[in-house]
Write an enzyme that holds these catalytic residues in place. Structure first.
Site, PDB file in Angstrom:
ATOM      1  N   TYR A   2       0.838  -1.198   0.000  1.00 39.40           N
ATOM      2  CA  TYR A   2       0.000   0.000   0.000  1.00 39.40           C
ATOM      3  C   TYR A   2       0.875   1.251   0.000  1.00 39.40           C
ATOM      4  CZ  TYR A   2      -3.893   3.118   1.069  1.00 39.40           C
ATOM      5  OH  TYR A   2      -4.836   4.122   1.015  1.00 39.40           O
TER       6      TYR A   2
ATOM      7  N   LYS B 177       1.039   4.157  -2.914  1.00 35.45           N
ATOM      8  CA  LYS B 177       0.637   5.530  -2.619  1.00 35.45           C
ATOM      9  C   LYS B 177       1.810   6.509  -2.759  1.00 35.45           C
ATOM     10  CE  LYS B 177      -3.759   5.131  -2.043  1.00 35.45           C
ATOM     11  NZ  LYS B 177      -4.702   5.789  -2.990  1.00 35.45           N
TER      12      LYS B 177
END
Length: 243
Positions: free
Chosen positions: A157, A161
């Site tokens: 993640y 991001k």
């Protein structure tokens, strides 16, 4: 030179990915309420259509996978054929898997990378082809405090991001001379299924209403022609993942 300052989203067409629930749904509601034509995209076609029925006027829905290039082309074409043009895209769709690195398999890595980073690349690539012809447009990328700092068990993640924030600033530099704005909205924790479904014991008092972030997206989109906001951060007052 006179700079036009828009007062509402009326007359604009916006494609929102991951619009079937959570922050995406809040963005769709906010923009449609302000007069925008909104194409609600979601990998769960049923959720996309349900949200379109809930909002009503100014909306359409399509089920598509942001990581599939032919799906992305179809979504861009749908927005243009349904509403006549495409003014903005909001790259909101994202998924996560909270596991240690030694439990993170390659298939999951690829799946999350394809949704969270390849998806915004594909949507931006095909949207800007249309926007270049019109000489203007806006790409909004929903980043996260996960693009600014890191915590354990979220390697993929964070990688996506941080990558999305880098992609956003790179596109800002590349596309600004062609009249296309690119903005990253760095959102802190929200009371959405993205967190609540995975962390049922989370303290909801430390989170913010997704509608607050949706209003920030609208604010970014309503800047005068001569102004762009490359990055803005929106945090709950008791955010635990940011100082």
């Amino acid at each position: 030179m006179t700079s036009r300052t828009p007062t509402s989203m009326a007359g604009r067409t916006v494609l929102v990915t991951g619009g079937g629930q959570g922050l995406g749904a809040a963005i769709c509601q906010e923009l449609a309420a302000d007069g925008a034509h909104v194409l609600i995209g979601d990998i769960d076609e049923g959720k996309a259509h349900a949200m379109a029925r809930r909002i009503g006027a100014h909306t359409d829905a399509i089920g598509f996978d942001v990581g599939n290039e032919s799906d992305v082309r179809a979504a861009i074409d749908r927005a243009i054929s349904r509403f006549g043009h495409l003014d903005a895209v909001v790259n909101n769709a994202a998924i996560d898997l909270t596991v240690p690195i030694d439990e993170l398999g390659l298939a999951d890595w690829d799946r999350i990378l394809r949704t969270n980073l390849t998806g915004p690349f594909l949507v931006s690539r095909h949207a800007c082809a249309h926007m270049k012809q019109r000489g203007h447009g806006h790409i909004v990328n929903i980043a996260s405090t996960a693009s600014k700092r890191a915590w354990p068990n979220a390697a993929v993640y964070h990688a996506t991001k941080w990558g999305l924030l880098g992609l956003s600033h790179a596109l800002h530099a590349e596309l600004r001379p062609q009249g296309i704005k690119v903005s990253a909205v760095v959102a802190g924790g929200m009371r959405t299924p993205f967190l609540l479904d995975r962390f049922p014991d989370i303290d909801t008092d430390t989170l913010q209403d997704p509608g607050n972030v949706a209003r920030t997206v609208r604010f970014v989109l309503l800047q005068p022609d001569e102004t762009v906001i490359p990055e803005v951060m929106v945090l709950p007052m008791r955010e635990t993942s940011w100082p």
